[in-house]
Design an enzyme around this catalytic site. Structure first.
Site, mmCIF file in Angstrom:
data_model
loop_
_atom_site.group_PDB
_atom_site.id
_atom_site.type_symbol
_atom_site.label_atom_id
_atom_site.label_comp_id
_atom_site.label_asym_id
_atom_site.label_seq_id
_atom_site.Cartn_x
_atom_site.Cartn_y
_atom_site.Cartn_z
ATOM 1 N N MET A 44 -21.537 -2.660 -0.703
ATOM 2 C CA MET A 44 -21.808 -1.584 -1.787
ATOM 3 C C MET A 44 -21.688 -0.383 -1.528
ATOM 4 S SD MET A 44 -25.061 -3.418 -3.433
ATOM 5 C CE MET A 44 -25.994 -2.953 -3.030
ATOM 6 N N LEU A 53 -21.021 3.732 3.009
ATOM 7 C CA LEU A 53 -21.318 2.978 4.547
ATOM 8 C C LEU A 53 -21.890 4.186 5.235
ATOM 9 C CD1 LEU A 53 -16.969 2.408 4.264
ATOM 10 C CD2 LEU A 53 -19.495 0.918 3.784
ATOM 11 N N HIS A 54 -22.837 3.282 6.468
ATOM 12 C CA HIS A 54 -23.281 4.353 7.870
ATOM 13 C C HIS A 54 -22.245 3.137 8.900
ATOM 14 C CE1 HIS A 54 -25.361 0.374 7.174
ATOM 15 N NE2 HIS A 54 -25.931 0.703 6.129
ATOM 16 N N GLY A 64 -24.338 0.848 10.310
ATOM 17 C CA GLY A 64 -24.130 -0.668 10.271
ATOM 18 C C GLY A 64 -22.677 -1.159 10.014
ATOM 19 N N HIS A 65 -22.198 -0.422 8.809
ATOM 20 C CA HIS A 65 -20.551 -1.067 8.532
ATOM 21 C C HIS A 65 -19.732 -1.171 8.724
ATOM 22 C CE1 HIS A 65 -23.099 0.234 4.476
ATOM 23 N NE2 HIS A 65 -22.567 -1.063 4.425
ATOM 24 N N GLN A 111 -26.929 -8.975 10.347
ATOM 25 C CA GLN A 111 -27.963 -10.000 10.662
ATOM 26 C C GLN A 111 -29.404 -9.667 9.771
ATOM 27 O OE1 GLN A 111 -28.096 -12.786 12.042
ATOM 28 N NE2 GLN A 111 -30.610 -13.023 12.738
ATOM 29 N N SER A 146 -29.601 1.231 7.196
ATOM 30 C CA SER A 146 -29.527 1.135 5.923
ATOM 31 C C SER A 146 -28.743 1.894 4.490
ATOM 32 C CB SER A 146 -31.038 0.267 5.381
ATOM 33 O OG SER A 146 -31.122 -0.162 3.909
ATOM 34 N N ARG A 186 -30.315 2.792 2.383
ATOM 35 C CA ARG A 186 -31.658 3.260 1.578
ATOM 36 C C ARG A 186 -32.721 4.549 1.955
ATOM 37 N NH1 ARG A 186 -31.373 -2.493 -1.108
ATOM 38 N NH2 ARG A 186 -30.981 -2.042 -2.883
HETATM 39 O O1 PAF Z 1 -25.113 -6.772 1.362
HETATM 40 C C1 PAF Z 1 -24.830 -6.046 0.204
HETATM 41 O O2 PAF Z 1 -23.831 -5.116 0.365
HETATM 42 C C2 PAF Z 1 -24.454 -6.956 -1.087
HETATM 43 O O3 PAF Z 1 -25.884 -7.720 -1.082
HETATM 44 C C3 PAF Z 1 -22.745 -7.667 -1.055
HETATM 45 C C4 PAF Z 1 -22.906 -8.328 0.365
HETATM 46 C C5 PAF Z 1 -21.311 -6.674 -0.595
HETATM 47 C C6 PAF Z 1 -22.830 -8.497 -2.170
HETATM 48 O O4 PAF Z 1 -23.373 -7.242 -3.381
#
Ligand code: PAF
Length: 275
Positions: free
Chosen positions: A21, A24-25, A27-28, A139, A176, A178
């Site tokens: 979504m 990005l950080h 983790g991504h 995870q 996260s 958030r």
């Molecule tokens: O984990 C997330 O960022 C969201 O739930 C996902 C998997 C991109 C679905 O919108």
């Protein structure tokens, strides 16, 4: 997106997709790095999915720093960034919504009714649009991984779901999108979540397998933290999400708390080498 993805698959290229979504950080980054290692083509989707937010949740204020995200992904080297609009994913004629079944009603699903219906609906559509051989999820969102795997099995989708270990700040807080909402006091308190998980993992390794006692340890540790409200703490089976009679290696301790209005989740796999 779908035409490009099909062309890549026809050319014999495996595609790895990292659904996100945005905001990005690190983790991504680790999801993308893993996808990069395992696939010829990597697609990262950035879509803040309205269907998975409840009416009183943070859909409107969810961070959307697209230019920053694009620069980050350029530096990591991905083959495509898929950044559709809400109307492209959910045009006016869109009607179908997946029902996650009973696994969607517990834990996160109990606190966030409808959340997993929204997640599975968008993930299925993203899979159709990006044609992945492998899809990468953190995870940290353990129940999401369980539900996506269940959907893949139920619909015989030709996608392998890869769960990538949680990336943490130096003090243990799970990274996260958030976390940016936390004020300095809440940020100072937040690492107690990981401390509680680590303590429980240690107790399991030392021989404690009674779920209620393991949960009690986490509950006690979290109760001592100022300004933190516990939503749930539970030992669950890694596939059924049911509470086992005895925890075994691979059982997962899942936790959700609130710091002010900010909800944080985390988990630890019991008996894993590194909690
Ligand atoms: O984990 C997330 O960022 C969201 O739930 C996902 C998997 C991109 C679905 O919108």
């Amino acid at each position: 997106m779908q035409e490009q993805a099909i062309a890549w698959r026809h050319a014999g290229d495996d595609i790895g997709v990292v659904p996100t979504m945005g905001a990005l950080h690190a983790g991504h980054d680790s999801l993308v790095a893993r996808a990069r290692r395992e696939n010829r083509r990597v697609i990262v989707s950035i879509f803040v999915n309205p269907a998975q937010f409840g009416p009183n949740e943070d859909f409107d204020k969810y961070p959307r720093p697209f230019d920053q995200d694009r620069n980050r992904l350029d530096a990591l080297g991905v083959d495509a960034i898929f950044h559709p609009s809400v109307d492209q994913i959910y045009p006016p004629a869109f009607k179908t919504r997946l029902d996650p079944g009973p696994l969607g009603d517990v834990l996160e699903g109990r606190s966030r009714p409808g959340h997993f219906a929204g997640v599975l609906t968008v993930v299925l559509k993203l899979f159709s649009l990006t044609q992945p051989k492998r899809a990468y999820f953190g995870q940290k969102d353990f129940q999401q991984v369980v539900l996506v795997r269940q959907m893949v099995r139920d619909f015989a989708l030709p996608v392998r779901i890869v769960a990538v270990p949680t990336v943490r700040e130096a003090d243990g807080l799970a990274i996260s999108s958030r976390n940016v909402y936390l004020n300095p006091t809440q940020r100072q308190t937040a690492p107690v979540i990981h401390q509680a998980l680590t303590q429980v993992a240690g107790a399991f390794t030392a021989g404690e397998t009674e779920p209620a006692r393991l949960e009690g340890l986490a509950r006690e540790r979290l109760a001592a933290a100022h300004g933190l409200t516990l939503d749930y703490v539970s030992v669950v089976d890694e596939t059924t999400l049911r509470r086992p009679e005895r925890a075994i290696p691979g059982s997962v301790l899942v936790v959700a708390v609130k710091l002010g209005s900010i909800r944080l989740i985390d988990n630890v796999v019991l008996g894993a080498e590194r909690p």
